[in-house]
Design a protein around this motif. Sequence first.
Motif, short mmCIF file in Angstrom:
data_model
loop_
_atom_site.label_atom_id
_atom_site.label_comp_id
_atom_site.label_asym_id
_atom_site.label_seq_id
_atom_site.Cartn_x
_atom_site.Cartn_y
_atom_site.Cartn_z
N LEU A 89 0.81 -1.21 0.00
CA LEU A 89 0.00 0.00 0.00
C LEU A 89 0.85 1.27 0.00
O LEU A 89 0.36 2.35 0.31
N ASP A 90 2.11 1.11 -0.32
CA ASP A 90 3.02 2.26 -0.33
C ASP A 90 3.72 2.34 -1.69
O ASP A 90 4.78 1.75 -1.89
N PRO A 91 3.15 3.06 -2.67
CA PRO A 91 1.90 3.83 -2.55
C PRO A 91 0.69 2.94 -2.78
O PRO A 91 0.78 1.89 -3.41
N ALA A 92 -0.46 3.38 -2.27
CA ALA A 92 -1.70 2.63 -2.42
C ALA A 92 -2.31 2.90 -3.79
O ALA A 92 -2.16 3.99 -4.34
N PRO A 93 -3.02 1.91 -4.35
CA PRO A 93 -3.76 2.17 -5.59
C PRO A 93 -4.77 3.30 -5.38
O PRO A 93 -5.27 3.50 -4.27
N ALA A 94 -5.08 4.01 -6.43
CA ALA A 94 -6.02 5.13 -6.35
C ALA A 94 -7.37 4.66 -5.82
O ALA A 94 -7.91 3.64 -6.26
N GLY A 95 -7.89 5.37 -4.85
CA GLY A 95 -9.20 5.04 -4.30
C GLY A 95 -9.20 3.98 -3.23
O GLY A 95 -10.25 3.67 -2.65
N MET A 96 -8.03 3.40 -2.92
CA MET A 96 -7.95 2.33 -1.92
C MET A 96 -8.04 2.91 -0.51
O MET A 96 -7.47 3.97 -0.22
N LEU A 117 -18.79 -7.99 14.94
CA LEU A 117 -17.81 -7.51 13.96
C LEU A 117 -17.99 -6.00 13.87
O LEU A 117 -18.97 -5.50 13.31
N ARG A 118 -17.04 -5.29 14.44
CA ARG A 118 -17.15 -3.83 14.51
C ARG A 118 -16.29 -3.21 13.41
O ARG A 118 -15.06 -3.21 13.48
N PHE A 119 -16.97 -2.71 12.37
CA PHE A 119 -16.29 -2.10 11.23
C PHE A 119 -16.07 -0.62 11.55
O PHE A 119 -17.02 0.16 11.63
N LEU A 120 -14.81 -0.26 11.73
CA LEU A 120 -14.47 1.09 12.16
C LEU A 120 -14.35 2.03 10.96
O LEU A 120 -14.42 1.62 9.80
N GLU A 121 -14.18 3.30 11.27
CA GLU A 121 -14.13 4.32 10.22
C GLU A 121 -12.92 4.08 9.31
O GLU A 121 -11.79 3.93 9.78
N PRO A 122 -13.14 4.02 7.99
CA PRO A 122 -12.02 3.82 7.06
C PRO A 122 -11.08 5.02 7.04
O PRO A 122 -11.46 6.14 7.41
N PHE A 123 -9.85 4.77 6.61
CA PHE A 123 -8.91 5.88 6.41
C PHE A 123 -8.04 5.62 5.19
O PHE A 123 -7.88 4.47 4.75
N VAL A 124 -7.51 6.69 4.65
CA VAL A 124 -6.64 6.59 3.47
C VAL A 124 -5.25 6.15 3.91
O VAL A 124 -4.68 6.73 4.85
N PRO A 125 -4.68 5.10 3.29
CA PRO A 125 -3.35 4.64 3.69
C PRO A 125 -2.26 5.60 3.25
O PRO A 125 -1.99 5.75 2.05
N GLU A 126 -1.63 6.24 4.21
CA GLU A 126 -0.58 7.22 3.92
C GLU A 126 0.55 7.06 4.93
O GLU A 126 0.36 6.54 6.03
N GLY A 127 1.74 7.51 4.53
CA GLY A 127 2.86 7.56 5.46
C GLY A 127 3.71 6.32 5.53
O GLY A 127 4.61 6.24 6.38
#
Length: 238
Positions: A159-166, A208-218
Amino acid sequence: MTPRAYIRLAALVLTLIGALVLHGLWRLVRAPSPWPRLFLGAVARLFGARPRIVGRPLRRDVVFLSNHLSWMDIPLLAGATGTAFVGKAELRAVPLIGWLCTLNRTIFVSRGDRMGIERQVAELRDALAHAWAIAIFPEGTTGDGITLLPFKPALLAALDPAPAGMTIQPIRIDYGDATAELAWVGDEHGKDHAIRVLDRPGRFTATLRFLEPFVPEGGRKAIAAEARARIEGAATDR
């Protein structure tokens, strides 16, 4: 094994046969088959699980990062989302199980193969290009459901870099009062654990607790740290 275990095992075999026949029919007409997902969801229920979904699971362009308690996590997550999984390479050689894993598009990796990590990252990156939902258990093993183990970030290099929209969506799995009975810890053999779950009476709620998504960065370490912090900080509702 108890009569309860034999009854559940017989029901599992019949469910598998039915799902394979229907999956084959879908494949004959080249239609997307829902049967691997439906079969895995049925497996969780046959073993007594009653899924409770909290939050909104994403369906594509997502990598799920989840804590890991038992092999039961796999049918539960697959039944809820249709996700593919990153699994241990050893599973590929297990009779029947390995083949069934391929039907659900499992990506097999050897976590101990440090020399092959670049190849494994490349395989994962290729799967991500297809926009599948893919689940990874970054602890690398199962825990006791209380202490969250350190995350192993190596595969997150895909994921470094992540595909667009991932995006990344962390998940916290909780078996409630049944956690101590179902968590697979220590040196217990997989067969022994499966029999223990088969023998367990009654039902249990699997949240199954689906938490808030985030953009993979850093970078991979930052992604792992962010996901772990969110899972660890998620309140469990028992």
